[in-house]
Enzyme design. Structure first.
Site, PDB file in Angstrom:
ATOM      1  N   GLY A 167       0.839  -1.196   0.000  1.00  0.00           N
ATOM      2  CA  GLY A 167       0.000   0.000   0.000  1.00  0.00           C
ATOM      3  C   GLY A 167       0.869   1.238   0.000  1.00  0.00           C
ATOM      4  NE  ARG A 168      -2.657   6.929   0.987  1.00  0.00           N
ATOM      5  CZ  ARG A 168      -3.859   6.610   1.427  1.00  0.00           C
ATOM      6  NH1 ARG A 168      -3.988   5.724   2.397  1.00  0.00           N
ATOM      7  NH2 ARG A 168      -4.939   7.177   0.923  1.00  0.00           N
ATOM      8  CB  ILE A 169       3.518   2.179   4.574  1.00  0.00           C
ATOM      9  CG1 ILE A 169       2.762   3.277   5.331  1.00  0.00           C
ATOM     10  CG2 ILE A 169       4.832   1.863   5.280  1.00  0.00           C
ATOM     11  CD1 ILE A 169       2.290   2.871   6.703  1.00  0.00           C
ATOM     12  NE  ARG A 189      -6.267  -6.719   0.309  1.00  0.00           N
ATOM     13  CZ  ARG A 189      -7.270  -5.944   0.723  1.00  0.00           C
ATOM     14  NH1 ARG A 189      -8.398  -6.479   1.103  1.00  0.00           N
ATOM     15  NH2 ARG A 189      -7.133  -4.622   0.753  1.00  0.00           N
ATOM     16  NE  ARG A 251      -1.879  -1.514  13.891  1.00  0.00           N
ATOM     17  CZ  ARG A 251      -1.539  -0.273  13.638  1.00  0.00           C
ATOM     18  NH1 ARG A 251      -0.251   0.035  13.506  1.00  0.00           N
ATOM     19  NH2 ARG A 251      -2.451   0.674  13.484  1.00  0.00           N
ATOM     20  CD  GLU A 280       2.941  -1.882  20.086  1.00  0.00           C
ATOM     21  OE1 GLU A 280       2.477  -0.750  20.340  1.00  0.00           O
ATOM     22  OE2 GLU A 280       3.357  -2.189  18.969  1.00  0.00           O
ATOM     23  CG  HIS A 298       3.994   1.740  17.911  1.00  0.00           C
ATOM     24  ND1 HIS A 298       2.927   0.904  18.124  1.00  0.00           N
ATOM     25  CD2 HIS A 298       3.773   2.291  16.681  1.00  0.00           C
ATOM     26  CE1 HIS A 298       2.112   0.940  17.093  1.00  0.00           C
ATOM     27  NE2 HIS A 298       2.605   1.780  16.196  1.00  0.00           N
ATOM     28  N   GLY A 300       7.173   4.662  14.608  1.00  0.00           N
ATOM     29  CA  GLY A 300       7.018   4.835  13.168  1.00  0.00           C
ATOM     30  C   GLY A 300       6.377   6.149  12.753  1.00  0.00           C
TER      31      GLY A 300
END
Length: 336
Positions: A167-169, A189, A251, A280, A298, A300
């Site tokens: 995706g975008r990332i 996908r 994740r 977490e 975390h 990011g």
């Protein structure tokens, strides 16, 4: 798309409850526009506090630290009409339950793309070059000076980077990785348009097992869904190359942590760069003791620019909704 009846006009200032501290400018702007209650302590709200919140507000502004499940949504009062999530990921929100209660859900897509991709690339470089081990040696006073055979890592140029989730990332990671000379293979996908693949010099691999087995470095950049839970389980970890590296800035639920710890401890993997964890903020002590692991808290999305932009999106989404219009970042039924 959600039925138009899910939009509403709120008379007066909407009652907004924010579950964590946001940037000062964002909080000040919210104070001007809304009847807002902020989390001054910046601690995750307890279950009881979340129940009290959804029973008394028009808008809840949660973050990834909040579990907005069916039971919580069922406990909501009639006032609650919008869950304006801080962040793009909505895996912590039961979208189907919100839909049944005609509670709209919005998010903040796109604002953390570059920041998370930067973090991913930093983990790729730091893990393969053993920067964490070197840092610890200096910090703990164990460094005895330069040596031609000390802390040898690996050059990333020419290595194969497998990206799970394009995706975008994922695409932003591929863009950066190409500049470092990495070869890029991705699993998604659906394949990207050919023009995008050519721009990123990326090859689509429909067989995830094959990609996992082929990659020198594996980067997880997909969302957490029931289908992706432990997408990297013990079986797939066993498929990874001897000495391969794992990077996860997606994740924590994507990885079976126990299986990962075993593979790292046995020396089957070269190392892991992690910014997210299964439970977490609890991180297994066994993971932290491993010298070939870089564990980040975390971070990011932790830039002032990104967090500020997310705040602006949340304010815009609330204002659109309160005025009876469809918010620009409504989460669609296709994500349920």
């Amino acid at each position: 798309m959600t039925d138009k009846s899910d939009t509403r006009r709120v008379s007066g200032k909407p009652r907004v409850i924010v579950t964590r501290r946001l940037l000062p400018d964002t909080e000040a702007r919210m104070g001007d526009l809304f009847d807002v209650t902020l989390n001054e302590q910046d601690k995750p709200m307890s279950r009881a506090e979340l129940i009290d919140a959804v029973r008394s507000c028009d808008v809840l502004v949660p973050t990834v630290t909040d579990t907005i499940d069916r039971d919580l949504i069922d406990a909501a009062g009639e006032r609650l009409g919008l869950i304006a999530n801080f962040g793009a990921g909505v895996d912590h929100i039961d979208l189907a339950a919100a839909r049944q209660r005609r509670i709209m859900v919005t998010n903040t897509p796109g604002v953390f793309t570059e920041d998370t991709a930067d973090m991913t690339m930093a983990l790729i470089i730091s893990t393969t070059r053993r920067f964490s081990e070197g840092f610890r040696a200096v910090q703990e006073g164990r460094w005895s000076g330069w040596s031609p055979s000390a802390y040898l890592g690996h050059r990333i140029g020419g290595k194969l980077l497998g990206i799970v989730g394009m995706g975008r990332i994922g695409q932003a990671v591929a863009h950066r990785a190409r500049a470092f000379g990495l070869r890029i293979v991705y699993h998604n996908r659906h394949p990207l348009p050919e023009a995008v693949e050519n721009m990123l010099a990326a090859r689509f691999e429909p067989d995830l097992d094959k990609l996992v087995a082929e990659a020198d470095i594996l980067s997880l950049n997909c969302p957490a869904t029931p289908e992706t839970h432990h997408i990297l389980d013990a079986r797939r970890i066993a498929l990874m190359k001897q000495g391969a590296y794992l990077v996860n800035a997606g994740r924590g639920e994507l990885v079976d942590e126990k299986a990962l710890i075993a593979a790292l401890a046995e020396g089957r993997l070269g190392g892991a760069g992690l910014d997210v964890y299964e439970n977490e903020p609890d991180v297994p002590a066994a993971l932290l003791k491993l010298p070939n692991v870089i564990a980040m808290p975390h971070l990011g999305s932790a830039t002032e620019e990104g967090r500020g932009a997310a705040g602006e999106k949340i304010i815009a989404n609330i204002r659109f909704w309160a005025d009876g219009h469809r918010p620009p970042d409504q989460v669609l039924d296709t994500l349920i």
